[in-house]
Design a protein around this motif. Structure first.
Motif, PDB file in Angstrom:
ATOM      1  N   PHE A   1      14.646  64.592 108.840  1.00 46.55           N
ATOM      2  CA  PHE A   1      15.908  64.033 108.351  1.00 46.55           C
ATOM      3  C   PHE A   1      17.049  64.738 109.092  1.00 46.55           C
ATOM      4  CE2 PHE A   1      13.722  66.936 105.518  1.00 46.55           C
ATOM      5  CZ  PHE A   1      14.599  68.012 105.402  1.00 46.55           C
ATOM      6  N   PRO A   2      17.280  64.385 110.358  1.00 51.51           N
ATOM      7  CA  PRO A   2      18.255  65.104 111.188  1.00 51.51           C
ATOM      8  C   PRO A   2      19.663  65.061 110.600  1.00 51.51           C
ATOM      9  CG  PRO A   2      17.569  63.046 112.227  1.00 51.51           C
ATOM     10  CD  PRO A   2      16.664  63.250 111.071  1.00 51.51           C
TER      11      PRO A   2
ATOM     12  N   SER B   1      17.704  54.901 119.621  1.00 48.43           N
ATOM     13  CA  SER B   1      18.001  54.314 118.315  1.00 48.43           C
ATOM     14  C   SER B   1      18.047  55.415 117.263  1.00 48.43           C
ATOM     15  CB  SER B   1      16.938  53.262 117.945  1.00 48.43           C
ATOM     16  OG  SER B   1      15.648  53.823 118.016  1.00 48.43           O
ATOM     17  N   GLY B   2      18.589  55.068 116.103  1.00 48.47           N
ATOM     18  CA  GLY B   2      18.732  56.034 115.033  1.00 48.47           C
ATOM     19  C   GLY B   2      17.397  56.495 114.481  1.00 48.47           C
ATOM     20  N   ALA B   3      17.419  57.617 113.779  1.00 45.96           N
ATOM     21  CA  ALA B   3      16.193  58.197 113.230  1.00 45.96           C
ATOM     22  C   ALA B   3      15.741  57.439 111.993  1.00 45.96           C
ATOM     23  CB  ALA B   3      16.432  59.665 112.883  1.00 45.96           C
ATOM     24  N   ASP B   4      14.439  57.165 111.931  1.00 44.68           N
ATOM     25  CA  ASP B   4      13.840  56.702 110.679  1.00 44.68           C
ATOM     26  C   ASP B   4      13.652  57.923 109.795  1.00 44.68           C
ATOM     27  OD1 ASP B   4      13.597  54.030 111.485  1.00 44.68           O
ATOM     28  OD2 ASP B   4      11.764  54.486 112.579  1.00 44.68           O
TER      29      ASP B   4
ATOM     30  N   ASP C   1      10.211  60.377 117.911  1.00 45.52           N
ATOM     31  CA  ASP C   1       9.999  59.196 117.086  1.00 45.52           C
ATOM     32  C   ASP C   1       9.007  59.574 116.003  1.00 45.52           C
ATOM     33  OD1 ASP C   1       9.174  56.678 116.050  1.00 45.52           O
ATOM     34  OD2 ASP C   1       9.679  55.701 117.940  1.00 45.52           O
ATOM     35  N   VAL C   2       9.281  59.204 114.751  1.00 46.38           N
ATOM     36  CA  VAL C   2       8.407  59.625 113.654  1.00 46.38           C
ATOM     37  C   VAL C   2       7.038  58.956 113.698  1.00 46.38           C
ATOM     38  CG1 VAL C   2      10.294  60.250 112.099  1.00 46.38           C
ATOM     39  CG2 VAL C   2       9.381  57.919 112.041  1.00 46.38           C
ATOM     40  N   VAL C   3       6.830  57.976 114.608  1.00 49.19           N
ATOM     41  CA  VAL C   3       5.480  57.421 114.712  1.00 49.19           C
ATOM     42  C   VAL C   3       4.521  58.448 115.303  1.00 49.19           C
ATOM     43  CG1 VAL C   3       6.285  55.052 114.967  1.00 49.19           C
ATOM     44  CG2 VAL C   3       5.788  56.392 117.009  1.00 49.19           C
TER      45      VAL C   3
END
Length: 560
Positions: free
Chosen positions: A314-315, A305-308, A283-285
């Motif tokens: 940026f997968p 869930s999808g990537a932010d 998770d980018v957090v």
């Protein structure tokens, strides 16, 4: 769908507590005020246990950690105004950390009030950017629906914080006799599509040097079992983020290390060599474990869930759905690929293992971080839990402390708030009274919620609090020196921590020589009760290892 109402009307407060009982709530962590008195009275006759804290922030940290460790919604309570604002940090802690938590705050009467704007803030608006859901209850009849919705959203992936404001007059208001309570739903998380899973398998088969990264979202028992299966079937090496520690036993021969830093560590030599990284639960957090660059390695994002999309994350492919199911599919269908080459990764592992033994038995006093980490690992049993506050020592423990099971290393690398270590450890000790639990705090972070020692003693917890003492905000001093600034503004003095612990009815210990550390910790763990151990630290190793040695050693490794 409904619990039948009792004869006669229930007050809003009674209905509220009955709805919490219906959700399976065990504890409410609280610093109540006069606006909560109706709710407190309803709680008095409930089967829910009230845990009285000494500060709302600690109540919130405990509720969030309850959510993290159980997967169920932790609940905390405050009054209006300053009580509610003291929950703000805990709200952000739960929201960024993906921990299900409900905050309840009181409010003055909203239909008729004679106190003007005394202590009144728009708490609902205050909580809006920090929560998944925040509402004021303006009618007692709506209480069950709002509680069910709050619990649903708090628990739903990605979990987080929710908030309900219960005004004083609504708490005292009589609800309609036919107001019913909604049963919790048992909705299951959807599985990822077979097409996306097969695409991931194709990418894995085509890769030459695949690598697995394990993040915070994978810190679930089912995911842990699935990941062990995947690693054993494919032999793919893995590393973890700070919050992914322990998902797979770190004694596993394919474990490469922890990405405690964002770049420049041994594990980044492996990441740079990889042509495919399977990110499970990232998770980018969380502070970036590595930086993606356009045209570089491919990344598969496997999560609920999808990537932010972020400038450094940026997968190229996403597998969205229940993580355990997705990982199990990869293990069962991707197979062991003969074209994979892991020899370079194993060289990195050998270098990591050698490096982590360095200074583990150093006899200097004050004690160097490597020795502190080593001695803690030696005294903690395999299922023992350490809860880390935030400071320089967190990097040392993330890198040097091998975790053997999930949720045995509790640290926060999302909000990364100081002051959370002691309340988190207290929650772990409450939930697991038969396990050994240790809070590991810097002197700065400990003093932010040190008053909760009284709560720990009152609750008769078995807990050891290790204070790593440098009489300064040590991580910021390290950064200050890194950036070439003069040493300024970050040193302070501390109380006598042994006397401080004794004043609360805990047992205080002072380490006066390096040989005392391990036996002191072992004795405190064996005795039970609340113990505080004060150990002075020599942080000169920060600069030597992180600023000088790592750059040199990793360059040597890359040059091979």
């Amino acid at each position: 769908m409904a619990n039948e109402p009792t004869s006669g009307g229930r007050t809003g407060a009674e209905l509220f507590i009955q709805a919490l009982e219906n959700e399976g709530v065990r504890y409410v962590f609280a610093v109540p005020g006069e606006e909560n008195l109706d709710l407190l009275e309803a709680l008095r006759t409930s089967n829910i246990e009230l845990i009285l804290n000494r500060h709302e922030q600690a109540a919130g940290f405990m509720a969030a950690t309850y959510g993290r460790l159980t997967g169920r919604v932790g609940v905390c309570l405050s009054t209006l105004g300053p009580g509610a604002t003291n929950l703000v940090t805990a709200a952000a802690y739960a929201q960024l950390g993906g921990m299900p938590m409900l905050m309840i705050s009181g409010q003055k009467p909203i239909k008729s009030s004679k106190q003007g704007l005394f202590q009144i803030l728009d708490v609902v608006d205050l909580m809006r950017p920090l929560t998944k859901y925040t509402r004021q209850i303006s009618n007692a009849n709506t209480i069950p629906a709002k509680i069910r919705e709050a619990f649903r959203l708090a628990s739903e992936e990605r979990p987080g914080a929710v908030h309900l404001e219960l005004p004083e007059d609504i708490a005292a208001e009589t609800a309609d006799p036919d107001t019913h309570i909604f049963e919790p739903s048992d909705a299951r998380r959807p599985s990822a599509s077979e097409k996306s899973l097969e695409m991931a398998c194709d990418m894995l088969r085509q890769a030459r040097h695949p690598l697995i990264m394990i993040g915070a979202g994978a810190n679930r028992k089912r995911v842990s079992q699935a990941l062990i299966h995947l690693v054993n079937v494919t032999n793919i090496p893995f590393f973890t983020t700070q919050m992914g520690k322990g998902v797979v036993d770190e004694r596993h021969p394919r474990y490469l290390g922890n990405a405690a830093l964002s770049s420049g560590d041994f594990v980044h030599c492996a990441i740079d060599h990889a042509d495919l990284v399977i990110n499970v639960g990232h998770d980018v957090v969380e502070k970036p474990p590595f930086f993606m660059r356009p045209g570089g390695k491919q990344v598969i994002h496997v999560n609920f869930s999808g990537a932010d999309v972020d400038p450094v994350y940026f997968p190229q492919h996403e597998v969205v759905g229940d993580i355990a199911n997705s990982v199990e599919y990869l293990a069962e269908h991707c197979g062991h690929c003969g074209n994979h080459d892991f020899s370079r990764f194993m060289e990195v592992k050998a270098a990591v293992d050698r490096h982590l033994q360095d200074r583990a038995d150093d006899d200097r006093f004050p004690v160097v971080p490597q020795r502190i980490v080593s001695d803690v690992r030696r005294v903690m049993p395999e299922d023992g839990i350490i809860a880390l506050d935030n400071g320089m020592y967190k990097l040392w423990f993330a890198r040097n402390y091998p975790a053997y099971d999930n949720n045995t290393v509790l640290l926060d690398n999302a909000l990364a708030s100081m002051g959370a270590g002691l309340p988190s450890a207290m929650m772990a000790a409450m939930l697991q009274p038969n396990l050994k639990v240790m809070a590991i705090c810097g002197d700065g972070g400990f003093m932010m919620n040190s008053q909760e020692l009284e709560t720990a003693v009152r609750l008769k917890l078995n807990l050891v609090v290790l204070i790593i003492n440098d009489s300064a905000y040590g991580m910021i001093k390290w950064k200050q020196a890194q950036e070439g600034f003069q040493n300024f503004g970050l040193d302070y003095s501390n109380p006598d921590f042994v006397t401080y612990a004794d004043a609360y009815g805990a047992h205080g210990h002072r380490v006066t020589g390096v040989a005392d550390l391990r036996p002191t910790l072992a004795q405190a763990l064996a005795q039970g009760g609340v113990h505080l151990v004060d150990v002075p630290v020599d942080y000169s190793e920060n600069r030597r290892v992180f600023d000088e040695e790592l750059a040199d050693l990793t360059c040597q490794l890359k040059a091979r």
